[in-house]
Motif scaffolding. Sequence first.
Motif, PDB file in Angstrom:
ATOM      1  N   TYR A   1      58.738  71.795  -3.265  1.00  0.00           N
ATOM      2  CA  TYR A   1      58.744  73.067  -3.030  1.00  0.00           C
ATOM      3  C   TYR A   1      58.428  73.077  -1.753  1.00  0.00           C
ATOM      4  O   TYR A   1      58.560  74.903  -1.261  1.00  0.00           O
ATOM      5  CB  TYR A   1      57.689  73.924  -4.066  1.00  0.00           C
ATOM      6  CG  TYR A   1      57.157  75.207  -3.691  1.00  0.00           C
ATOM      7  CD1 TYR A   1      59.043  76.508  -4.734  1.00  0.00           C
ATOM      8  CD2 TYR A   1      56.590  76.145  -3.591  1.00  0.00           C
ATOM      9  CE1 TYR A   1      58.997  77.142  -4.093  1.00  0.00           C
ATOM     10  CE2 TYR A   1      56.309  77.186  -2.958  1.00  0.00           C
ATOM     11  CZ  TYR A   1      57.562  77.999  -3.494  1.00  0.00           C
ATOM     12  OH  TYR A   1      57.236  79.770  -3.429  1.00  0.00           O
ATOM     13  N   GLU A   2      56.859  73.271  -0.935  1.00  0.00           N
ATOM     14  CA  GLU A   2      56.351  72.924   0.133  1.00  0.00           C
ATOM     15  C   GLU A   2      57.623  73.267   1.208  1.00  0.00           C
ATOM     16  O   GLU A   2      57.488  74.089   1.945  1.00  0.00           O
ATOM     17  CB  GLU A   2      55.278  72.321   0.449  1.00  0.00           C
ATOM     18  CG  GLU A   2      54.023  72.925  -0.548  1.00  0.00           C
ATOM     19  CD  GLU A   2      52.868  71.633  -0.695  1.00  0.00           C
ATOM     20  OE1 GLU A   2      53.297  70.874   0.439  1.00  0.00           O
ATOM     21  OE2 GLU A   2      51.853  72.022  -0.869  1.00  0.00           O
TER      22      GLU A   2
ATOM     23  N   SER B   1      60.394  75.862   1.007  1.00  0.00           N
ATOM     24  CA  SER B   1      59.901  76.607   1.388  1.00  0.00           C
ATOM     25  C   SER B   1      59.847  77.167   3.257  1.00  0.00           C
ATOM     26  O   SER B   1      60.218  77.648   4.032  1.00  0.00           O
ATOM     27  CB  SER B   1      59.206  77.263   1.312  1.00  0.00           C
ATOM     28  OG  SER B   1      58.092  78.178   1.599  1.00  0.00           O
ATOM     29  N   GLU B   2      59.528  76.203   3.703  1.00  0.00           N
ATOM     30  CA  GLU B   2      59.616  75.382   5.571  1.00  0.00           C
ATOM     31  C   GLU B   2      60.637  75.766   5.836  1.00  0.00           C
ATOM     32  O   GLU B   2      60.660  76.015   6.607  1.00  0.00           O
ATOM     33  CB  GLU B   2      58.808  74.251   5.336  1.00  0.00           C
ATOM     34  CG  GLU B   2      58.111  74.158   7.310  1.00  0.00           C
ATOM     35  CD  GLU B   2      57.581  73.216   7.234  1.00  0.00           C
ATOM     36  OE1 GLU B   2      57.257  72.905   8.800  1.00  0.00           O
ATOM     37  OE2 GLU B   2      56.784  72.619   6.574  1.00  0.00           O
TER      38      GLU B   2
ATOM     39  N   LYS C   1      63.819  76.910   4.708  1.00  0.00           N
ATOM     40  CA  LYS C   1      63.746  78.095   4.751  1.00  0.00           C
ATOM     41  C   LYS C   1      63.446  79.349   5.919  1.00  0.00           C
ATOM     42  O   LYS C   1      64.367  79.785   6.548  1.00  0.00           O
ATOM     43  CB  LYS C   1      63.606  78.357   3.427  1.00  0.00           C
ATOM     44  CG  LYS C   1      64.470  80.167   2.792  1.00  0.00           C
ATOM     45  CD  LYS C   1      64.174  81.144   1.953  1.00  0.00           C
ATOM     46  CE  LYS C   1      65.183  82.369   1.797  1.00  0.00           C
ATOM     47  NZ  LYS C   1      64.938  83.193   3.256  1.00  0.00           N
ATOM     48  N   ASP C   2      61.983  78.834   6.154  1.00  0.00           N
ATOM     49  CA  ASP C   2      61.155  79.704   6.771  1.00  0.00           C
ATOM     50  C   ASP C   2      62.072  79.253   8.194  1.00  0.00           C
ATOM     51  O   ASP C   2      62.249  80.077   9.279  1.00  0.00           O
ATOM     52  CB  ASP C   2      60.017  79.700   6.848  1.00  0.00           C
ATOM     53  CG  ASP C   2      59.509  80.033   5.833  1.00  0.00           C
ATOM     54  OD1 ASP C   2      59.643  80.880   4.744  1.00  0.00           O
ATOM     55  OD2 ASP C   2      58.371  79.829   5.223  1.00  0.00           O
TER      56      ASP C   2
END
Length: 65
Positions: free
Chosen positions: A11-12, A15-16, A18-19
Amino acid sequence: DEEELLQERLYELESEHKDLDDVIDRLARTPPIDFLQMQRLKKRKLQLKDDIQRIKSRLLPDIIA
């Protein structure tokens, strides 16, 4: 539980990833474009993609038929 830890890490990383997509997109639309920074971000994004794939393959190992 190892699977839980892998899910959290996945998940982390996603998320990174996508950022970074958002940051790269913003940089590309904002002149002047810093190509060195863009290159570094894209390289990091590729590393994240590899890490994501590694974790996914550990969570869902190939089934040998």
